[in-house]
Design a protein around this motif. Sequence first.
Motif, short mmCIF file in Angstrom:
data_model
loop_
_atom_site.label_atom_id
_atom_site.label_comp_id
_atom_site.label_asym_id
_atom_site.label_seq_id
_atom_site.Cartn_x
_atom_site.Cartn_y
_atom_site.Cartn_z
N THR A 103 15.69 -52.51 -17.84
CA THR A 103 15.43 -53.95 -17.85
C THR A 103 16.23 -54.56 -18.99
N GLU A 104 16.49 -55.85 -18.91
CA GLU A 104 17.20 -56.58 -19.95
C GLU A 104 16.30 -57.70 -20.44
N LEU A 105 15.99 -57.67 -21.74
CA LEU A 105 15.04 -58.62 -22.29
C LEU A 105 15.31 -58.79 -23.78
N ALA A 106 15.17 -60.02 -24.28
CA ALA A 106 15.23 -60.31 -25.70
C ALA A 106 13.99 -61.11 -26.05
N ALA A 107 13.16 -60.59 -26.96
CA ALA A 107 11.90 -61.24 -27.29
C ALA A 107 11.48 -60.84 -28.69
N ASP A 108 10.55 -61.62 -29.26
CA ASP A 108 9.97 -61.32 -30.58
C ASP A 108 8.61 -60.68 -30.40
N ARG A 145 4.72 -60.06 -31.50
CA ARG A 145 3.73 -61.03 -31.98
C ARG A 145 3.45 -60.80 -33.47
N ARG A 146 2.53 -61.60 -34.02
CA ARG A 146 2.15 -61.44 -35.43
C ARG A 146 1.59 -60.06 -35.72
N ASP A 147 0.95 -59.46 -34.69
CA ASP A 147 0.43 -58.11 -34.88
C ASP A 147 1.48 -57.04 -34.63
N GLY A 148 2.76 -57.47 -34.45
CA GLY A 148 3.86 -56.52 -34.27
C GLY A 148 3.96 -55.91 -32.89
N LYS A 149 3.23 -56.45 -31.90
CA LYS A 149 3.17 -55.82 -30.59
C LYS A 149 3.94 -56.61 -29.54
N LEU A 150 4.50 -55.89 -28.58
CA LEU A 150 5.18 -56.46 -27.42
C LEU A 150 4.97 -55.49 -26.25
N THR A 151 4.54 -56.01 -25.11
CA THR A 151 4.30 -55.18 -23.93
C THR A 151 5.26 -55.59 -22.83
N VAL A 152 5.93 -54.60 -22.25
CA VAL A 152 6.88 -54.82 -21.16
C VAL A 152 6.37 -54.08 -19.94
N THR A 153 6.23 -54.78 -18.82
CA THR A 153 5.65 -54.19 -17.62
C THR A 153 6.65 -54.19 -16.46
N GLY A 154 6.25 -53.52 -15.36
CA GLY A 154 7.06 -53.50 -14.15
C GLY A 154 8.35 -52.73 -14.30
N LEU A 155 8.36 -51.66 -15.09
CA LEU A 155 9.58 -50.90 -15.37
C LEU A 155 9.75 -49.76 -14.38
N LEU A 156 10.99 -49.58 -13.96
CA LEU A 156 11.37 -48.46 -13.11
C LEU A 156 11.76 -47.27 -13.98
N PRO A 157 11.79 -46.06 -13.41
CA PRO A 157 12.23 -44.91 -14.19
C PRO A 157 13.67 -45.06 -14.65
N GLY A 158 13.96 -44.57 -15.85
CA GLY A 158 15.33 -44.62 -16.35
C GLY A 158 15.38 -44.79 -17.86
N ARG A 159 16.58 -45.04 -18.34
CA ARG A 159 16.83 -45.13 -19.79
C ARG A 159 16.61 -46.55 -20.28
N LEU A 160 15.92 -46.67 -21.41
CA LEU A 160 15.69 -47.97 -22.03
C LEU A 160 16.21 -47.93 -23.46
N LEU A 161 17.17 -48.81 -23.76
CA LEU A 161 17.73 -48.92 -25.11
C LEU A 161 17.00 -50.04 -25.83
N ILE A 162 16.48 -49.75 -27.03
CA ILE A 162 15.70 -50.72 -27.81
C ILE A 162 16.44 -51.00 -29.11
N ARG A 163 16.86 -52.25 -29.28
CA ARG A 163 17.49 -52.69 -30.54
C ARG A 163 16.48 -53.57 -31.29
N THR A 164 16.19 -53.21 -32.53
CA THR A 164 15.18 -53.92 -33.31
C THR A 164 15.80 -54.44 -34.60
N ALA A 165 15.51 -55.71 -34.94
CA ALA A 165 16.07 -56.31 -36.15
C ALA A 165 15.07 -57.29 -36.73
N CYS A 166 15.12 -57.42 -38.07
CA CYS A 166 14.29 -58.37 -38.79
C CYS A 166 14.99 -58.72 -40.10
N PRO A 167 15.05 -59.98 -40.49
CA PRO A 167 15.70 -60.34 -41.76
C PRO A 167 15.10 -59.57 -42.93
N GLY A 168 15.97 -59.01 -43.77
CA GLY A 168 15.51 -58.26 -44.93
C GLY A 168 15.23 -56.80 -44.65
#
Length: 464
Positions: free
Chosen positions: A324-329, A331-354
């Motif tokens: 899947t292709e998605l760009a999102a922040d 939440r305040r509790d640091g959580k993000l849920t992604v649903t409806g995913l098919l089998p395969g490779r998922l690349l996760i890029r994470t960034a935060c100032p500082g």
Amino acid sequence: MTGVIVLALTGVLGFGTSGTPVLTLLRNGPGPRPAAMGEAWTALADDASALHWNPAGLGQLRDYRLAAQHHEWFGSTRDELVQLAFPAGAGALALQLLYSGERDIEYWNERNEPGGTFSTWTTLAGIGYGGTIAGRWHLGLGLKGVYQSLHTSSGYGGGFDIGFLGRPLDFLSVGVAGRNFGVVRYPGAWEEMPAEVGVGVRGRWRELVGTLDGVLPLDGRLEYRAGIEYRPVRLLALRAGYRTGPADIGSLGWPGGLTAGLGLEAGGIGLDYSVAPNGPLGTIHRLGIEARIPRRGDGIVHIRTLDRPTMQPLRARVVLEGVTELAADTRRDGKLTVTGLLPGRLLIRTACPGYEPRIDTLHVLGDREQYATLALTPLEYGTVWGTLYDAATGQPIGGTIVYRGPVYGEQLVPGNTGSFALRDLPAGRYRFEAFGPESDWLPQSCSLDVVPGAITERSFRLAK
């Protein structure tokens, strides 16, 4: 790799052989979107029309596509086309059905007397598959069968298309395709289809896409095609292009190579239109509609971002690529849920100032819930202090300090003190260059390690 494939197509497919191509309608590919961009589509091929332009492009599709198109050609010629593409395995399978007809054609007998009118028509059925061979690299193959009615005779035959498409960089794609390799059987003769080899590149910069193709028909000369697509807003696309063939620009004049069009998209439904002037022959109009139906799986991934020293929740930017292709922040509790995913490779890029950015890979199983906890390390900072001196007199001088490392930049050094201070530099190794106030001073460079929480001193003595 592209060059190797071009050579393979050239040798295996009989490049440069003589022939008498028929079914020239195959030289004008389907789709108002490619047509509006000058038919420079070999390295883009990201919709159902990829079956014609480059079947390897089917390997890019992650959802279902249903497209219907109507083409208005010269005189009374009309084309009706239906295309379907759906994900299968590591790529997508596509089907197409084309009907092209021309009615009310006048004919004359051997005494040069009018004999009424007749109609001709052609049908084409195609099937193809494009799949991923490694990461962003795709291969594809298409097969087609044709039948043509020419009033007093008819012909039938078949052929194939083959293609390669890759994306070596995020903003750059390359493609190679061999199209319309096959024969048609007419009474008493076999004729070749209008085979051609196309090589193309595609570049993207923000909302602007540019394409450039070189197309060489086996029975003709090299053609150049170029196109652009700009999306000022997500729902609207503006397109333009130019092509030197297959129409004879020398006869039609240079405006005969111009193309233009636009597209509207909302709710998974896209409407596209293109127009192409062809001098005294008239204007070609194409209209198409395409429905995109997302393919959904049962996979769920719960992402949580944390501050590594405290393990407290941290709000961060997450960019996903792969199944899947998605760009999102988060939440305040640091959580993000992604649903409806098919089998395969998922690349996760994470960034935060500082914080130091990180890249992670997760193999999505597609039938269960999975978790990814991402702890980000705060950047540590140090300070560099120094002075620029005249090597001959030992007096401070002004100039410029340029530094490159975890971050890069430059700072002007005042001439009255000759000193500089670079505060809050992320820790790490840097390359420093010192330049004098004028070009006749010899620059000086060195490498420095910036230590967290410490002041690193370095002075430069510059000579003329």
